[in-house]
Design a protein around this motif. Structure first.
Motif, short mmCIF file in Angstrom:
data_model
loop_
_atom_site.label_atom_id
_atom_site.label_comp_id
_atom_site.label_asym_id
_atom_site.label_seq_id
_atom_site.Cartn_x
_atom_site.Cartn_y
_atom_site.Cartn_z
N GLN A 180 0.83 -1.20 0.00
CA GLN A 180 0.00 0.00 0.00
C GLN A 180 0.87 1.25 0.00
N GLY A 181 1.90 1.24 0.84
CA GLY A 181 2.80 2.40 0.89
C GLY A 181 3.55 2.60 -0.41
N PHE A 182 4.01 1.49 -1.00
CA PHE A 182 4.74 1.58 -2.25
C PHE A 182 3.86 2.11 -3.37
N THR A 183 2.64 1.60 -3.47
CA THR A 183 1.75 2.03 -4.56
C THR A 183 1.39 3.51 -4.43
N LYS A 184 1.21 3.99 -3.22
CA LYS A 184 0.90 5.41 -3.03
C LYS A 184 2.10 6.27 -3.41
N ALA A 185 3.30 5.83 -3.01
CA ALA A 185 4.49 6.58 -3.37
C ALA A 185 4.69 6.61 -4.88
N PHE A 186 4.49 5.46 -5.52
CA PHE A 186 4.61 5.37 -6.98
C PHE A 186 3.60 6.28 -7.65
N ALA A 187 2.35 6.26 -7.16
CA ALA A 187 1.27 7.03 -7.77
C ALA A 187 1.51 8.53 -7.68
N ILE A 188 2.30 8.96 -6.71
CA ILE A 188 2.59 10.39 -6.56
C ILE A 188 3.88 10.77 -7.28
N ILE A 189 4.93 9.96 -7.08
CA ILE A 189 6.26 10.33 -7.59
C ILE A 189 6.33 10.27 -9.11
N ILE A 190 5.81 9.21 -9.72
CA ILE A 190 5.93 9.06 -11.17
C ILE A 190 5.19 10.17 -11.94
N PRO A 191 3.91 10.46 -11.64
CA PRO A 191 3.26 11.58 -12.33
C PRO A 191 3.96 12.91 -12.08
N LEU A 192 4.42 13.16 -10.84
CA LEU A 192 5.16 14.40 -10.57
C LEU A 192 6.45 14.43 -11.38
N GLY A 193 7.07 13.28 -11.57
CA GLY A 193 8.27 13.21 -12.39
C GLY A 193 7.99 13.57 -13.83
N PHE A 194 6.89 13.07 -14.38
CA PHE A 194 6.51 13.43 -15.75
C PHE A 194 6.20 14.92 -15.86
N ILE A 195 5.54 15.47 -14.83
CA ILE A 195 5.25 16.91 -14.82
C ILE A 195 6.55 17.70 -14.83
N PHE A 196 7.50 17.27 -14.01
CA PHE A 196 8.80 17.94 -13.97
C PHE A 196 9.47 17.93 -15.34
N ILE A 197 9.43 16.80 -16.02
CA ILE A 197 10.05 16.70 -17.35
C ILE A 197 9.41 17.69 -18.32
N ALA A 198 8.08 17.73 -18.35
CA ALA A 198 7.37 18.63 -19.26
C ALA A 198 7.69 20.09 -18.96
N VAL A 199 7.63 20.48 -17.69
CA VAL A 199 7.88 21.87 -17.30
C VAL A 199 9.35 22.24 -17.53
N PHE A 200 10.24 21.30 -17.25
CA PHE A 200 11.68 21.54 -17.46
C PHE A 200 11.96 21.87 -18.92
N HIS A 201 11.42 21.09 -19.83
CA HIS A 201 11.67 21.34 -21.25
C HIS A 201 10.97 22.62 -21.73
N TYR A 202 9.79 22.89 -21.17
CA TYR A 202 9.10 24.13 -21.54
C TYR A 202 9.94 25.35 -21.14
N ILE A 203 10.45 25.34 -19.91
CA ILE A 203 11.26 26.46 -19.44
C ILE A 203 12.52 26.61 -20.27
N ASN A 204 13.14 25.50 -20.62
CA ASN A 204 14.37 25.55 -21.44
C ASN A 204 14.10 26.06 -22.85
N ASN A 205 12.84 25.96 -23.30
CA ASN A 205 12.48 26.44 -24.62
C ASN A 205 12.21 27.93 -24.65
N LEU A 206 12.08 28.56 -23.49
CA LEU A 206 11.76 29.99 -23.44
C LEU A 206 12.92 30.83 -23.95
#
Length: 206
Positions: A180-206
């Motif tokens: 249960q703890g692992f699945t909750k951590a995965f469910a939060i960390i992985i989507p936040l990681g994808f968000i970070f990737i998208a925002v990181f590349h957007y900022i670098n494109n500015l």
């Protein structure tokens, strides 16, 4: 439904691992992307299995939602869903629908252009093209915003779906609390990681 969900979670982890290298090591990202895009086993076996898994999971999701709605055809005098279930569990169909719409956008952004590049325009292989093509997708604030919103819904979907998948397949033992703890951590960390990737590349494109 549970097994297809667990299969897609494995793919999600692999997909995130490759995509994250675009932030820290563009050359490695190019190498991994080129391998995934040209390896026969990946293209001829794993990719069709993945597409089938995605289609099966979402079709079953809608079928189960219709079945559940029919099972609740008799109205209750008073129904308080939040007393017995979380918001995520009661709205899996809606978070799933958003994710399905996102997949259509994602296929349009990456998979379709890849097919056109290789099989329609017949370009020669270029192992260094993947990084530039990827970051170019995040030049638009609108598209980046759509990705961020989609990953938030993915988080909500995983917060209930990943953990409940283990329960559905009968995994109930002394390791259940840890899972249960692992699945909750995965469910939060992985989507936040994808968000970070998208925002990181957007900022670098500015």
């Amino acid at each position: 439904m549970a097994l297809s969900g667990l299969f897609l979670v494995l793919f999600l982890a692999q997909h995130f691992t490759i995509n994250f290298t675009s932030v820290i090591a563009p050359d490695t990202f190019n190498e991994l992307s080129h391998f995934m895009g040209t390896n026969f086993l990946v293209q001829a076996v794993l990719q069709p299995v993945l597409i089938f898994g995605v289609c099966f999971h979402f079709i079953m999701g809608f079928v189960l939602e219709i079945h559940n709605r029919k099972a609740r055809a008799i109205s209750y005098v008073k129904y308080n869903g939040s007393a017995n279930s979380s918001w995520m569990s009661r709205n899996m169909i809606y978070s799933g629908a958003v994710i399905l719409a996102f997949l259509a956008l994602h296929f349009y952004d990456f998979w379709v252009p890849e097919l056109v590049h290789k099989y329609v325009q017949s370009h020669p292989e270029d192992p260094t093209r993947y990084y530039e093509e990827t970051i170019a997708k995040f030049e638009s604030p609108v598209r980046t915003g759509l990705y961020v919103i989609s990953f938030i819904f993915l988080m909500l979907h995983l917060l209930h779906g990943f953990a409940s998948s283990f329960q559905s397949v009968g995994w109930n033992n002394k390791y259940s609390k840890g899972i249960q703890g692992f699945t909750k951590a995965f469910a939060i960390i992985i989507p936040l990681g994808f968000i970070f990737i998208a925002v990181f590349h957007y900022i670098n494109n500015l």
